[in-house]
Scaffold this active site. Structure first.
Site, short mmCIF file in Angstrom:
data_model
loop_
_atom_site.label_atom_id
_atom_site.label_comp_id
_atom_site.label_asym_id
_atom_site.label_seq_id
_atom_site.Cartn_x
_atom_site.Cartn_y
_atom_site.Cartn_z
N ASP A 1 0.84 -1.18 0.00
CA ASP A 1 0.00 0.00 0.00
C ASP A 1 0.89 1.25 0.00
O ASP A 1 1.94 1.26 0.65
CB ASP A 1 -0.87 -0.03 1.25
N LYS B 1 1.42 13.86 -17.33
CA LYS B 1 0.33 14.79 -17.55
C LYS B 1 -0.99 14.04 -17.47
O LYS B 1 -0.97 12.83 -17.62
CB LYS B 1 0.48 15.51 -18.90
N HIS C 1 4.36 13.47 -23.47
CA HIS C 1 5.02 12.60 -24.47
C HIS C 1 5.09 13.26 -25.85
O HIS C 1 5.87 12.85 -26.68
CB HIS C 1 4.38 11.21 -24.51
N LYS D 1 8.29 13.35 -29.18
CA LYS D 1 8.09 12.93 -30.58
C LYS D 1 9.10 13.63 -31.48
O LYS D 1 9.29 14.85 -31.38
CB LYS D 1 6.67 13.31 -31.04
N GLU E 1 -8.63 12.28 -33.83
CA GLU E 1 -8.53 10.84 -33.61
C GLU E 1 -9.83 10.21 -34.09
O GLU E 1 -10.91 10.72 -33.79
CB GLU E 1 -8.30 10.55 -32.12
N ASP F 1 -7.09 17.03 -21.25
CA ASP F 1 -6.37 15.84 -21.68
C ASP F 1 -5.25 16.17 -22.67
O ASP F 1 -4.13 15.67 -22.54
CB ASP F 1 -7.36 14.85 -22.32
N HIS G 1 -0.26 18.86 -24.53
CA HIS G 1 0.34 18.54 -25.83
C HIS G 1 0.24 19.72 -26.83
O HIS G 1 1.21 20.09 -27.48
CB HIS G 1 -0.36 17.35 -26.50
N LYS H 1 -12.27 13.32 -30.42
CA LYS H 1 -12.37 11.86 -30.56
C LYS H 1 -13.48 11.58 -31.59
O LYS H 1 -14.43 12.35 -31.73
CB LYS H 1 -12.77 11.22 -29.23
C1 BG6 Z 1 -2.70 11.13 -24.51
C2 BG6 Z 1 -4.17 11.38 -24.28
O1 BG6 Z 1 -1.92 11.97 -23.69
O2 BG6 Z 1 -2.38 11.39 -25.87
C3 BG6 Z 1 -5.01 10.53 -25.22
O3 BG6 Z 1 -4.49 11.08 -22.93
C4 BG6 Z 1 -4.57 10.72 -26.65
O4 BG6 Z 1 -6.39 10.84 -25.08
C5 BG6 Z 1 -3.07 10.53 -26.77
O5 BG6 Z 1 -5.24 9.75 -27.44
C6 BG6 Z 1 -2.57 10.84 -28.17
O6 BG6 Z 1 -1.22 10.55 -28.26
P1 BG6 Z 1 -0.58 10.17 -29.67
O7 BG6 Z 1 0.87 10.03 -29.40
O8 BG6 Z 1 -1.23 8.88 -30.09
O9 BG6 Z 1 -0.93 11.28 -30.61
#
Ligand code: BG6
Length: 483
Positions: A98, A151, A181, A185, A219, A238, A243, A329
């Site tokens: 825990d 994040k 992330h 890239k 997406e 999100d 990003h 989405k």
């Molecule tokens: C994430 C989000 O940080 O990035 C997701 O939480 C999103 O909702 C994703 O789909 C997209 O990342 P990538 O690298 O696939 O463009």
């Protein structure tokens, strides 16, 4: 941090970490991202340290190894280097317990062995940070250590500040690595490189020549099991606050004054600082039809699965240039693209038979899934008269098998203490300040049909510059290499 909080500066900033502990080892993020990244690092011989998984599940190390294999097979392209996989397995340890129990952290300290500079990767919900950070400190695991967090960093400006305060109780700013992330890239890093490694761009990269900047992150899939998380977050938190604003900061920043991570991060923060706080009439939120019927979603949910914003940067360079940003989405394609549209030529010298519509000159950065850069122009069509057509000077990057994925790159940098690709506290807080008002105070989410480019009401945001730009994706027949 240099600018805002001062670093507590324990140990050598750039000495390589000598162990990796990752919390949430049995969770989704570890499964999808962390194990494939660790395996890729192991294949390159870049993971020469113990790796301790920590989680609440009552597992043993064998289960963690099986999970690693499953993860690499499902998300990491399969185990194609048995020796590297075996090395990864033998470096794995597992601590179950825990996060509020000091015994968990005493066990972690034992597993870390003689390590003096561990890196703790918190792949866990931020609500657990407080307990984990305190316990790391109490158990002597924070001394000389670094910490990586994911994040979205907070839910708004106030909670981001609270989280930062929690982390700073045990870690100096230079020991905190906030993962976004997108910054890992290649295509996103290329924006920075392309801007400042060439001389032809700078004279036109400003309000005198740029008409509008459009960013689309689309997406074609829905939430696929992430509904519960998404209900707490929504598209603005999100991906926009992190990003997409990070991407905009690279597009809009001034040349760094000097070399190194801080010079670049200073300029990025200045962009966020000069961004206007969004008003609710500069934001259109949408929700795809059927979202409320998904498992884990409230039947009257107002969470946005689409958002479009009109952002403005109050700086000498960008005054009057709209930054139109949208994401969603269940849109028609999966594609992320930036279009920097230049102003039209002052006169139409040639009487083209067909009216010239759409952006004439632009730079297009395709950030994913393929990577490309294009310069849009008009050229004369062969034949009598002076009729033109749109053409593109196109550079397509063919991904090499050898290319590092974002998590491999970012984890490797964090182990090396390299901050350049991580978000700094003042930048994160300024990015929250930009969206903070509309996170709390917004118009209801408008419905849109799956497979469309979002609610039609979003068109109004971009109408003054001729509308949005819908990225065109060429779908190759299966088996063909992407062109
Ligand atoms: C994430 C989000 O940080 O990035 C997701 O939480 C999103 O909702 C994703 O789909 C997209 O990342 P990538 O690298 O696939 O463009």
């Amino acid at each position: 941090m240099s600018a805002a909080t001062g670093d507590r500066g324990r140990g050598d900033d750039r000495a390589r970490s000598d162990a990796l502990a990752f919390f949430g080892a049995t969770g989704d993020l570890a499964h999808k991202m962390v194990f494939p990244a660790l395996y890729a690092m192991e294949k390159r011989g870049a993971l020469d340290m113990p790796v301790v998984g920590v989680a609440r599940s009552d597992w043993g190390v064998e289960q963690l190894r099986a999970r690693a294999r499953d993860s690499i097979e499902t998300f990491g392209g399969g185990v194609d280097d048995t020796a590297a996989f075996d090395r990864l397995c033998s470096s794995l340890r597992y601590v179950s317990g825990d996060y509020t129990d000091p015994a968990t952290f005493a066990a972690l300290r034992r597993e870390l062995g003689p390590a003096e500079r561990p890196l703790h990767y918190l792949a866990i919900p931020p609500s657990l940070f407080d307990d984990v950070v305190t316990a790391l400190g109490d158990a002597g695991c924070a001394r000389g250590a670094r910490v990586v967090v994911e994040k979205p960093f907070g839910r708004d400006l106030a909670s981001a500040r609270e989280l930062n305060a929690v982390l700073h109780r045990e870690f100096g700013e230079r020991s905190i690595f906030r993962i976004d992330h997108y910054l890992g890239k290649e295509a996103v890093q290329n924006i920075l490189y392309f801007r400042f490694a060439n001389s032809f761009l700078e004279p036109i990269w400003n309000r005198n020549h740029v008409r509008a900047v459009r960013v689309t992150m689309a997406e074609d899939f829905g939430l696929a099991g992430r509904e519960r998380f998404y209900e707490e977050v929504g598209a603005l938190r999100d991906v926009v606050q992190n990003h997409l604003l990070q991407t905009v900061s690279l597009l809009a920043m001034e040349p760094p004054a000097g070399r190194g991570a801080e010079a670049i991060r200073d300029e990025k923060v200045k962009v966020f600082r000069s961004m206007r706080t969004l008003r609710s009439d500069q934001v259109v939120r949408g929700q795809f039809d059927g979202y409320r019927r998904q498992p884990g979603v409230a039947p009257d949910s107002d969470v946005e699965t689409y958002v479009a914003i009109e952002a403005w940067i109050d700086s000498w360079r960008w005054e009057g240039v709209p930054f139109l940003i949208r994401t969603g989405k269940l849109l028609p394609e999966t594609v992320t693209e930036v279009l920097v549209e230049l102003k039209a030529p002052p006169q139409q010298v040639f009487g083209d038979a067909a009216p010239v519509t759409g952006p004439v000159n632009y730079l297009r950065f395709r950030l994913g899934p393929q990577v490309a850069m294009a310069l849009g122009a008009r050229a004369k069509r062969p034949g009598e008269g002076f009729d033109g057509e749109p053409v593109e000077l196109l550079f397509v990057d063919q991904p090499s098998r050898d290319e590092m994925g974002p998590y491999e790159r970012l984890l490797g940098d964090a182990l090396d203490g390299e901050q350049i690709l991580f978000a700094r506290q003042d930048g994160v807080e300024e990015a929250w300040r930009v969206v903070d008002h509309v996170v709390h105070d917004h118009r209801p989410a408008l419905p849109y049909a799956p497979g469309t480019w979002g609610p039609p009401e979003a068109d109004a945001l971009a109408r003054h510059v001729g509308g949005w730009h819908d990225p065109v994706v060429v779908h190759e027949p299966p088996g063909d290499a992407p062109a």
